[in-house]
Design an enzyme around this catalytic site. Structure first.
Site, PDB file in Angstrom:
ATOM      1  N   GLU A  56       0.824  -1.207   0.000  1.00 18.11           N
ATOM      2  CA  GLU A  56       0.000   0.000   0.000  1.00 18.11           C
ATOM      3  C   GLU A  56       0.863   1.264   0.000  1.00 18.11           C
ATOM      4  O   GLU A  56       0.602   2.217  -0.747  1.00 18.11           O
ATOM      5  CB  GLU A  56      -0.909   0.011   1.245  1.00 18.11           C
ATOM      6  CG  GLU A  56      -1.875  -1.156   1.301  1.00 18.11           C
ATOM      7  CD  GLU A  56      -1.331  -2.330   2.101  1.00 18.11           C
ATOM      8  OE1 GLU A  56      -2.110  -2.955   2.838  1.00 18.11           O
ATOM      9  OE2 GLU A  56      -0.105  -2.632   1.974  1.00 18.11           O
ATOM     10  N   ALA A 165      21.411 -48.067  -0.468  1.00 21.41           N
ATOM     11  CA  ALA A 165      21.755 -49.465  -0.702  1.00 21.41           C
ATOM     12  C   ALA A 165      22.093 -50.140   0.623  1.00 21.41           C
ATOM     13  O   ALA A 165      22.190 -49.491   1.669  1.00 21.41           O
ATOM     14  CB  ALA A 165      22.945 -49.548  -1.661  1.00 21.41           C
ATOM     15  N   TRP A 172      24.421 -41.355  -6.164  1.00 22.13           N
ATOM     16  CA  TRP A 172      23.183 -40.581  -6.234  1.00 22.13           C
ATOM     17  C   TRP A 172      22.055 -41.489  -6.685  1.00 22.13           C
ATOM     18  O   TRP A 172      22.205 -42.184  -7.694  1.00 22.13           O
ATOM     19  CB  TRP A 172      23.319 -39.426  -7.213  1.00 22.13           C
ATOM     20  CG  TRP A 172      24.332 -38.425  -6.782  1.00 22.13           C
ATOM     21  CD1 TRP A 172      25.613 -38.313  -7.226  1.00 22.13           C
ATOM     22  CD2 TRP A 172      24.145 -37.379  -5.820  1.00 22.13           C
ATOM     23  NE1 TRP A 172      26.240 -37.260  -6.614  1.00 22.13           N
ATOM     24  CE2 TRP A 172      25.358 -36.672  -5.744  1.00 22.13           C
ATOM     25  CE3 TRP A 172      23.064 -37.003  -5.029  1.00 22.13           C
ATOM     26  CZ2 TRP A 172      25.517 -35.592  -4.886  1.00 22.13           C
ATOM     27  CZ3 TRP A 172      23.223 -35.934  -4.195  1.00 22.13           C
ATOM     28  CH2 TRP A 172      24.439 -35.230  -4.132  1.00 22.13           C
ATOM     29  N   ALA A 273      11.927 -37.959   8.673  1.00 23.50           N
ATOM     30  CA  ALA A 273      10.745 -37.845   7.823  1.00 23.50           C
ATOM     31  C   ALA A 273       9.579 -38.621   8.414  1.00 23.50           C
ATOM     32  O   ALA A 273       8.448 -38.129   8.467  1.00 23.50           O
ATOM     33  CB  ALA A 273      11.065 -38.350   6.419  1.00 23.50           C
ATOM     34  N   ALA A 275       9.100 -39.405  11.517  1.00 18.64           N
ATOM     35  CA  ALA A 275       8.637 -38.773  12.752  1.00 18.64           C
ATOM     36  C   ALA A 275       7.678 -37.626  12.444  1.00 18.64           C
ATOM     37  O   ALA A 275       6.650 -37.465  13.121  1.00 18.64           O
ATOM     38  CB  ALA A 275       9.838 -38.270  13.558  1.00 18.64           C
TER      39      ALA A 275
END
Length: 335
Positions: A56, A165, A172, A273, A275
């Site tokens: 504004e 793994a 990655w 994650a 949790a």
């Protein structure tokens, strides 16, 4: 009818203006359009971030005399003094005849601008394109209404749900396009949250970087949750971070909200994650899936306290996007 059309046209333009502002920080993205009595646009403005003029005031600064104008604002004008003064008072002092806004400001300190304007004799109309404004400001509004940040949980996994793994290696799982999108999502967040296990195992920098490895303009605040200490040699210690030595996630989120954090990006491994999910604290999921199979025990999500299929946490998928060979699924808890 013509007047209402002027308001709606100006409000849509105000939302476009608001999108120019930063998505991060404690302040919302807001746009403002000043209209002449015939509905033509006289001036416009938007908020550029904490400490800068609000939308504004930005718009009012572009006119010599605002007497008789209508201010169309995407959010109810604020009514408190923070880093800047109250917009309600600025509009009153400027002499506008009318203020039109889309959504009420839910802030306990900043709300009440519409009432103050009415007290000063300014005509106020609320709720114009409210649904569109609610969608645009959803994350900020949600965070402000409940006092905790909007939480996005991210993980990357193989198609069979493995985050690593059997030997623990995980770099990655996904390709470069997915990894770059993660950095963009980090940059669009106020804080990036991990557990101490991730820090001890990976020694991450938790920065947001571009294609060439350069730091992006906005860097999220690193937050580490857990009761184990952070090594003195950790890369995180090279810049400010929050060490939340607790497992009380709700307390952590409330503390972050008090630090002007409105968007949290949880990227902390299966334990953290899970949790957040089990506690019902997730607003959105960003799930990156790579076309690989690993098998083994290292799941992206662990126990959620759902012993039977009827206890499963149901999600609504908002988008499925291809990123190179990978897929990004964006989902939210089902209403």
């Amino acid at each position: 009818m013509a007047e209402q059309q002027h308001f709606e046209r100006a409000m849509r333009h105000g939302l476009e203006l608001a999108a120019n502002g930063p998505v991060t920080g404690g302040n919302p993205q807001v746009g403002c359009v000043l209209l002449a009595p015939d509905g033509s646009i006289v001036a416009e403005g938007w908020h550029r971030g904490a400490g800068t003029p609000h939308a504004e005031v930005d718009a009012l600064s572009k006119v010599a005399d605002a007497t008789g104008l209508t201010a169309v604002v995407t959010l109810e004008p604020c009514n408190h003094t923070g880093r800047t003064g109250p917009c309600s008072e600025a509009l009153i002092a400027a002499g506008v005849d009318r203020v039109v806004y889309a959504v009420s400001d839910p802030g306990r300190a900043s709300g009440g601008g519409a009432e103050r304007l009415r007290e000063a004799g300014v005509e106020v109309i609320g709720g114009v394109l409210a649904d569109e404004a609610e969608t645009f400001l959803e994350k900020w509004l949600t965070a402000t209404r409940r006092g905790t940040p909007w939480v996005t949980v991210k993980w990357a996994s193989t198609l069979d749900g493995r985050a690593a793994a059997g030997d623990g290696s995980s770099q990655w799982i996904t390709g470069t396009a997915s990894r770059q999108r993660v950095h963009e999502q980090r940059a669009g967040s106020d804080a990036i949250v991990v557990g101490t296990g991730t820090v001890l195992a990976d020694d991450p920098t938790l920065t947001a970087r571009g294609d060439a490895g350069e730091l992006l303009a906005h860097q999220p605040l690193p937050v580490v949750i857990g009761e184990r200490g952070i090594p003195a040699t950790a890369k995180l210690r090279e810049r400010p971070f929050v060490e939340a030595a607790t497992r009380d996630l709700d307390a952590v989120l409330r503390d972050l909200y008090a630090r002007d954090v409105r968007r949290v990006y949880v990227e902390g491994g299966p334990t953290l994650a899970s949790a957040f999910i089990a506690a019902g604290l997730v607003d959105e999921y960003a799930v990156y899936l790579a076309p690989k199979l690993l098998g083994g025990p290292r799941l992206a999500i662990t126990d959620l306290g759902a012993p039977s299929i009827g206890d499963a946490r149901e999600l609504t998928i908002l988008a499925v996007e291809s990123l190179g060979d990978d897929i990004l699924i964006t989902a939210r808890p089902k209403e």
